[in-house]
Design an enzyme around this catalytic site. Structure first.
Site, mmCIF file in Angstrom:
data_model
loop_
_atom_site.group_PDB
_atom_site.id
_atom_site.type_symbol
_atom_site.label_atom_id
_atom_site.label_comp_id
_atom_site.label_asym_id
_atom_site.label_seq_id
_atom_site.Cartn_x
_atom_site.Cartn_y
_atom_site.Cartn_z
ATOM 1 N N TYR A 61 0.839 -1.200 0.000
ATOM 2 C CA TYR A 61 0.000 0.000 0.000
ATOM 3 C C TYR A 61 0.877 1.254 0.000
ATOM 4 O O TYR A 61 1.596 1.520 0.966
ATOM 5 C CB TYR A 61 -0.932 0.033 1.214
ATOM 6 N N HIS A 117 -0.391 -12.210 1.121
ATOM 7 C CA HIS A 117 -1.361 -11.386 0.390
ATOM 8 C C HIS A 117 -1.937 -12.117 -0.825
ATOM 9 O O HIS A 117 -3.135 -12.034 -1.100
ATOM 10 C CB HIS A 117 -0.671 -10.092 -0.056
ATOM 11 N N SER A 162 -13.255 -4.665 1.398
ATOM 12 C CA SER A 162 -14.231 -4.040 0.494
ATOM 13 C C SER A 162 -15.660 -4.406 0.884
ATOM 14 O O SER A 162 -16.469 -4.785 0.025
ATOM 15 C CB SER A 162 -13.962 -4.434 -0.966
ATOM 16 N N PRO A 163 -16.015 -4.298 2.171
ATOM 17 C CA PRO A 163 -17.355 -4.703 2.605
ATOM 18 C C PRO A 163 -18.462 -3.775 2.113
ATOM 19 O O PRO A 163 -19.633 -4.135 2.169
ATOM 20 C CB PRO A 163 -17.245 -4.660 4.133
ATOM 21 N N ARG A 195 -16.432 -1.035 -2.416
ATOM 22 C CA ARG A 195 -15.550 0.084 -2.764
ATOM 23 C C ARG A 195 -16.326 1.394 -2.849
ATOM 24 O O ARG A 195 -16.050 2.250 -3.678
ATOM 25 C CB ARG A 195 -14.790 -0.203 -4.063
ATOM 26 N N GLY A 213 -24.351 4.186 -0.715
ATOM 27 C CA GLY A 213 -25.487 4.972 -1.166
ATOM 28 C C GLY A 213 -25.127 6.383 -1.568
ATOM 29 O O GLY A 213 -25.984 7.137 -2.064
#
Length: 331
Positions: free
Chosen positions: A64, A126, A205-206, A209, A214
């Site tokens: 990252y 990973h 990514s729950p 993304r 909303g």
């Protein structure tokens, strides 16, 4: 699920013998400019506030920001290391040989140096290295546990078959996999295997993304759309329009309940089992605070069932990654 000390945020165990973590963790990848500009001083403020709110699982990786993310988190650890269940990962690039024992050791030492700590609580592979048997990689990772550099082992984007082989070498505490209303694939084979072995699922990514929050009603609402389209087919114009439309009933249901779509999406994930720990990664503390209420205010069973019907398996349009990224997933 047990209540945390000094916080209303519930706790969950990562694996049968793993660490106790907040029911919602934090995925720190976005603090390194992946989805848009991030200010280090503001990011550190967010990290401190996370701990104040009871979130103790902080997830990063050596890749990252090419090490930036780990260096950033070192600023938090200098002051509050004992409050953090620290997870990092190695072996994400497409280079072969990253799962060799030599690279395992080099990778953890480099991460520890950037993080400014002498141990990592949870260390993930990973991506599976197709050139190295998983037994060799996990065997080398297990040596790090014996040496005290690593507390527990994890795998990411791994198949049930590979998990079983790895777990036979050394107990795996957690598997990190994309899991959300948009991506329910883990339910088919992985989750049953995890539960048989007593391994937790850490869901990255729950919130799809960002689409499941909303807040995205049109393509113009997506920060760094071009970058996302390069990486994620679900953000291609036609697929994204479909996926936005898919969230409309969730937005309506959330509005009727006085909640946010993100709270319902996270609440649904949390209801899938006490062994599921989502790690949303908002850069805004107001969103983090709203997300936490998903863990402190569980959804009733009828609402969970209703949301499941709104998002059947494979309802979202677009693959998880582009072909090169898909080729690196262990399926």
């Amino acid at each position: 699920m047990t209540e945390s000390t000094g916080s209303s945020l519930p706790r969950r165990l990562l694996g049968r013998g793993g660490p106790e973590v907040s029911a919602l963790g934090y995925g720190a990848m976005g603090l390194s400019g992946v989805y848009g500009e991030a200010d280090d001083a503001e990011s550190l403020r967010v990290l401190h506030q996370l701990l104040d709110l009871g979130v103790n699982l902080i997830d990063t990786a050596d890749v990252y920001g090419d090490g930036h993310n780990e260096r950033l988190i070192s600023g938090l650890l200098r002051e509050r290391r004992d409050e953090v269940v620290l997870a990092t990962k190695f072996g994400a690039s497409a280079d072969r040989g990253l799962g060799t024992p030599d690279n395992v050791r080099k990778s953890v030492d480099a991460s520890l140096s950037r993080l400014g700590t002498d141990h990592v609580d949870l260390y993930y592979l990973h991506r599976l290295d197709p050139a190295t048997p998983i037994e060799e990689t996990v065997g080398a990772m297990a040596e790090l546990v014996r040496e005290g550099k690593v507390g527990h082992l994890g795998l990411s984007e791994i198949s049930a078959r590979t998990l079983r082989r790895a777990h036979a070498v050394h107990p795996i505490a957690a598997v990190q996999q994309e899991y959300s209303l948009f991506h329910r694939e883990p339910e088919q084979e992985l989750l049953p295997a995890l539960r048989e072995l007593g391994v937790a699922l850490v869901a990255y990514s729950p919130l799809g993304r960002g689409v499941l929050t909303g807040s995205i009603r049109d393509l113009s609402d997506v920060e760094n759309l071009a970058v996302r389209q390069q990486r994620y087919p679900r953000f291609a114009e036609e697929s994204l329009r479909h996926n936005i439309e898919l969230t409309a009933p969730l937005r309506e249901r959330a509005e009727a309940l006085g909640r946010t779509p993100a709270q319902l999406a996270l609440g649904w994930l949390l209801a899938q089992g006490d062994d599921v720990v989502p790690i949303p990664g908002s850069r805004r503390i107001s969103n983090v605070e709203a997300n936490i209420s998903a863990a402190t205010t569980p959804l009733d069973e009828s609402l969970v069932a209703e949301i499941s019907r709104l998002f059947p398996v494979n309802a979202a349009a677009g693959e998880q990654y582009h072909p090169d990224g898909m080729a690196r997933l262990d399926r």
